[in-house]
Design a protein around this motif. Structure first.
Motif, PDB file in Angstrom:
ATOM      1  N   THR A  88      38.139  33.182  48.490  1.00 39.96           N
ATOM      2  CA  THR A  88      38.883  32.994  47.241  1.00 39.96           C
ATOM      3  C   THR A  88      39.897  34.117  47.048  1.00 39.96           C
ATOM      4  O   THR A  88      41.054  33.879  46.697  1.00 39.96           O
ATOM      5  N   ARG A  89      39.459  35.332  47.288  1.00 43.59           N
ATOM      6  CA  ARG A  89      40.357  36.492  47.132  1.00 43.59           C
ATOM      7  C   ARG A  89      41.571  36.369  48.064  1.00 43.59           C
ATOM      8  O   ARG A  89      42.710  36.569  47.660  1.00 43.59           O
ATOM      9  N   GLU A  90      41.325  36.010  49.323  1.00 41.84           N
ATOM     10  CA  GLU A  90      42.409  35.908  50.286  1.00 41.84           C
ATOM     11  C   GLU A  90      43.312  34.714  49.979  1.00 41.84           C
ATOM     12  O   GLU A  90      44.544  34.813  50.080  1.00 41.84           O
ATOM     13  N   LEU A  91      42.716  33.599  49.593  1.00 42.79           N
ATOM     14  CA  LEU A  91      43.510  32.404  49.314  1.00 42.79           C
ATOM     15  C   LEU A  91      44.410  32.610  48.097  1.00 42.79           C
ATOM     16  O   LEU A  91      45.596  32.247  48.131  1.00 42.79           O
ATOM     17  N   ARG A  94      47.336  34.740  49.122  1.00 40.61           N
ATOM     18  CA  ARG A  94      48.328  34.029  49.928  1.00 40.61           C
ATOM     19  C   ARG A  94      49.042  32.941  49.147  1.00 40.61           C
ATOM     20  O   ARG A  94      50.235  32.701  49.366  1.00 40.61           O
ATOM     21  N   SER A  95      48.303  32.275  48.289  1.00 37.67           N
ATOM     22  CA  SER A  95      48.828  31.083  47.618  1.00 37.67           C
ATOM     23  C   SER A  95      48.489  31.153  46.130  1.00 37.67           C
ATOM     24  O   SER A  95      47.568  30.484  45.658  1.00 37.67           O
ATOM     25  N   PRO A  96      49.219  31.987  45.356  1.00 33.42           N
ATOM     26  CA  PRO A  96      48.864  32.226  43.954  1.00 33.42           C
ATOM     27  C   PRO A  96      48.813  30.964  43.092  1.00 33.42           C
ATOM     28  O   PRO A  96      48.076  30.938  42.092  1.00 33.42           O
ATOM     29  N   ALA A  97      49.565  29.935  43.445  1.00 36.47           N
ATOM     30  CA  ALA A  97      49.575  28.719  42.629  1.00 36.47           C
ATOM     31  C   ALA A  97      48.357  27.840  42.876  1.00 36.47           C
ATOM     32  O   ALA A  97      48.069  26.937  42.081  1.00 36.47           O
ATOM     33  N   THR A  98      47.636  28.086  43.957  1.00 39.59           N
ATOM     34  CA  THR A  98      46.451  27.281  44.265  1.00 39.59           C
ATOM     35  C   THR A  98      45.303  27.690  43.355  1.00 39.59           C
ATOM     36  O   THR A  98      45.009  28.869  43.187  1.00 39.59           O
ATOM     37  N   ARG A  99      44.641  26.679  42.780  1.00 40.29           N
ATOM     38  CA  ARG A  99      43.520  26.923  41.879  1.00 40.29           C
ATOM     39  C   ARG A  99      42.216  26.703  42.637  1.00 40.29           C
ATOM     40  O   ARG A  99      42.040  25.681  43.296  1.00 40.29           O
ATOM     41  N   VAL A 100      41.303  27.660  42.553  1.00 35.30           N
ATOM     42  CA  VAL A 100      40.023  27.571  43.255  1.00 35.30           C
ATOM     43  C   VAL A 100      38.903  27.302  42.261  1.00 35.30           C
ATOM     44  O   VAL A 100      38.780  27.998  41.248  1.00 35.30           O
ATOM     45  N   GLY A 114      31.627  37.252  40.860  1.00 33.21           N
ATOM     46  CA  GLY A 114      32.532  37.949  41.760  1.00 33.21           C
ATOM     47  C   GLY A 114      33.709  37.087  42.159  1.00 33.21           C
ATOM     48  O   GLY A 114      34.841  37.574  42.249  1.00 33.21           O
ATOM     49  N   ALA A 115      33.453  35.793  42.386  1.00 30.25           N
ATOM     50  CA  ALA A 115      34.537  34.875  42.748  1.00 30.25           C
ATOM     51  C   ALA A 115      35.509  34.688  41.593  1.00 30.25           C
ATOM     52  O   ALA A 115      36.725  34.599  41.796  1.00 30.25           O
ATOM     53  N   LEU A 116      34.992  34.641  40.369  1.00 28.78           N
ATOM     54  CA  LEU A 116      35.865  34.519  39.202  1.00 28.78           C
ATOM     55  C   LEU A 116      36.739  35.760  39.054  1.00 28.78           C
ATOM     56  O   LEU A 116      37.921  35.672  38.731  1.00 28.78           O
ATOM     57  N   ARG A 117      36.165  36.922  39.317  1.00 32.39           N
ATOM     58  CA  ARG A 117      36.956  38.156  39.267  1.00 32.39           C
ATOM     59  C   ARG A 117      37.979  38.185  40.409  1.00 32.39           C
ATOM     60  O   ARG A 117      39.034  38.790  40.282  1.00 32.39           O
ATOM     61  N   ALA A 118      37.634  37.528  41.519  1.00 31.65           N
ATOM     62  CA  ALA A 118      38.517  37.545  42.690  1.00 31.65           C
ATOM     63  C   ALA A 118      39.663  36.546  42.584  1.00 31.65           C
ATOM     64  O   ALA A 118      40.570  36.567  43.407  1.00 31.65           O
ATOM     65  N   GLY A 119      39.601  35.653  41.583  1.00 31.11           N
ATOM     66  CA  GLY A 119      40.714  34.730  41.413  1.00 31.11           C
ATOM     67  C   GLY A 119      40.359  33.287  41.193  1.00 31.11           C
ATOM     68  O   GLY A 119      41.244  32.454  40.973  1.00 31.11           O
ATOM     69  N   ALA A 120      39.064  32.936  41.256  1.00 30.67           N
ATOM     70  CA  ALA A 120      38.678  31.547  41.014  1.00 30.67           C
ATOM     71  C   ALA A 120      38.976  31.156  39.575  1.00 30.67           C
ATOM     72  O   ALA A 120      38.842  31.962  38.652  1.00 30.67           O
ATOM     73  N   ALA A 121      39.381  29.906  39.394  1.00 31.37           N
ATOM     74  CA  ALA A 121      39.743  29.417  38.056  1.00 31.37           C
ATOM     75  C   ALA A 121      38.549  28.828  37.313  1.00 31.37           C
ATOM     76  O   ALA A 121      38.651  28.510  36.131  1.00 31.37           O
ATOM     77  N   GLY A 122      37.413  28.665  38.000  1.00 29.66           N
ATOM     78  CA  GLY A 122      36.237  28.115  37.359  1.00 29.66           C
ATOM     79  C   GLY A 122      35.169  27.834  38.394  1.00 29.66           C
ATOM     80  O   GLY A 122      35.319  28.136  39.566  1.00 29.66           O
ATOM     81  N   PHE A 123      34.047  27.259  37.920  1.00 27.21           N
ATOM     82  CA  PHE A 123      32.976  26.931  38.849  1.00 27.21           C
ATOM     83  C   PHE A 123      32.232  25.697  38.374  1.00 27.21           C
ATOM     84  O   PHE A 123      32.259  25.345  37.190  1.00 27.21           O
ATOM     85  N   LYS A 212      48.538  42.024  28.525  1.00 27.39           N
ATOM     86  CA  LYS A 212      47.846  43.249  28.139  1.00 27.39           C
ATOM     87  C   LYS A 212      46.548  43.450  28.920  1.00 27.39           C
ATOM     88  O   LYS A 212      46.159  44.586  29.218  1.00 27.39           O
ATOM     89  N   LEU A 213      45.873  42.350  29.252  1.00 23.02           N
ATOM     90  CA  LEU A 213      44.633  42.447  30.020  1.00 23.02           C
ATOM     91  C   LEU A 213      44.897  42.580  31.517  1.00 23.02           C
ATOM     92  O   LEU A 213      44.011  42.962  32.274  1.00 23.02           O
ATOM     93  N   GLY A 214      46.125  42.217  31.943  1.00 21.13           N
ATOM     94  CA  GLY A 214      46.405  42.160  33.371  1.00 21.13           C
ATOM     95  C   GLY A 214      45.705  40.983  34.015  1.00 21.13           C
ATOM     96  O   GLY A 214      45.245  41.062  35.160  1.00 21.13           O
ATOM     97  N   ALA A 215      45.625  39.863  33.280  1.00 21.30           N
ATOM     98  CA  ALA A 215      44.891  38.682  33.724  1.00 21.30           C
ATOM     99  C   ALA A 215      45.823  37.672  34.384  1.00 21.30           C
ATOM    100  O   ALA A 215      46.959  37.496  33.961  1.00 21.30           O
ATOM    101  N   ARG A 216      45.299  36.992  35.420  1.00 19.58           N
ATOM    102  CA  ARG A 216      46.078  35.974  36.122  1.00 19.58           C
ATOM    103  C   ARG A 216      46.192  34.692  35.313  1.00 19.58           C
ATOM    104  O   ARG A 216      47.202  33.995  35.361  1.00 19.58           O
ATOM    105  N   ASP A 217      45.118  34.348  34.598  1.00 18.96           N
ATOM    106  CA  ASP A 217      45.061  33.078  33.881  1.00 18.96           C
ATOM    107  C   ASP A 217      44.019  33.183  32.783  1.00 18.96           C
ATOM    108  O   ASP A 217      43.449  34.259  32.541  1.00 18.96           O
ATOM    109  N   ARG A 218      43.730  32.068  32.111  1.00 18.28           N
ATOM    110  CA  ARG A 218      42.818  32.084  30.978  1.00 18.28           C
ATOM    111  C   ARG A 218      41.392  32.426  31.403  1.00 18.28           C
ATOM    112  O   ARG A 218      40.675  33.148  30.692  1.00 18.28           O
ATOM    113  N   THR A 219      40.964  31.908  32.547  1.00 17.58           N
ATOM    114  CA  THR A 219      39.611  32.202  33.015  1.00 17.58           C
ATOM    115  C   THR A 219      39.457  33.688  33.314  1.00 17.58           C
ATOM    116  O   THR A 219      38.467  34.321  32.924  1.00 17.58           O
TER     117      THR A 219
END
Length: 238
Positions: A88-91, A94-100, A114-123, A212-219
């Protein structure tokens, strides 16, 4: 990437539809080390309009390759060669628009955090019914709400207030109010109605909070809000 024995993606005929009615399908990649799981997901998604399985992967390395450029990747959190967290972190790098969307057997699986912190949009849970799986894909692709906020809140409980960093600029009281609504999974329209403001005002507040949070998205904002102690996971929403 497709593998021998995988269920081939089902492409829906769109040529018969009026051009104005055609909407680009959500391109989905399925990543799990069990072929039967991938085949089951592919079969479930094939009957839903607007979703197209464009690739499959049996490990994390293949998931990164196949998922690059896709809209949504269903990512098993435990896979060989490269686990779901690292993939997830690597994807997402490489591909910021891809949602995991990471997939786990147990809701309390801390690898998911950990995956959510690494960039996953949900589970979602691996045993989730088809309707829930489809909802997860559509919701993260739409980017307008946090996926399954109650489950996220329970998962966040051990991490409440664990962050050691401080924010350079603190959110305003109104932005904190909007952030709390975001962690509850509410859309901009629902937040606007609750706060008696316009959607554009909410959109501005959400953008400010993410910055302000430095967040990629809402999740990611919800994850950081729990870790920073801005929202309390053990408190029932109002």
């Amino acid at each position: 990437m497709a593998r021998p024995g995988d269920t081939p993606p089902v492409n829906r005929p769109a040529a018969d539809r009026p051009a104005a009615d055609r909407v680009a399908p959500v391109r989905v990649v399925l990543a799990d080390d069990e072929r039967l799981i991938r085949s089951g997901w592919a079969a479930m998604l094939s009957v839903h309009d607007g979703l197209e399985v464009v690739g499959q992967a049996a490990d994390g390395v293949e998931a990164v390759e196949a998922g690059t450029g896709a809209d949504v990747v269903l990512m098993d959190v435990r896979m060989p060669r490269l686990d779901g967290l690292s993939a997830t972190r690597e994807l997402t790098r490489r591909s910021p628009a891809t949602r995991v969307v990471v997939v786990t057997t147990f809701e309390s699986d801390q690898l998911v955090w950990g995956a959510l912190r690494a960039g996953a949009a949900g589970f979602v849970l691996k045993r989730a019914p088809a309707a829930e799986l489809v909802e997860a894909i559509r919701l993260v692709h739409g980017r307008d709400a946090v996926l399954f906020p109650d489950a996220l809140r329970r998962l966040a409980s051990p991490h409440q207030g664990s962050a050691t960093r401080r924010l350079p600029v603190e959110p305003t009281p109104r932005e904190l109010e909007v952030l709390r609504h975001v962690t509850l999974g509410r859309t901009n329209a629902e937040i606007a109605e609750a706060l008696h403001v316009s959607r554009e005002t909410v959109k501005t507040h959400v953008g400010n909070v993410l910055a302000k949070l430095g967040a990629r998205d809402r999740t990611h904002a919800a994850v950081l809000a729990y870790e920073l102690g801005l929202v309390f996971a053990g408190v029932e929403p109002w």
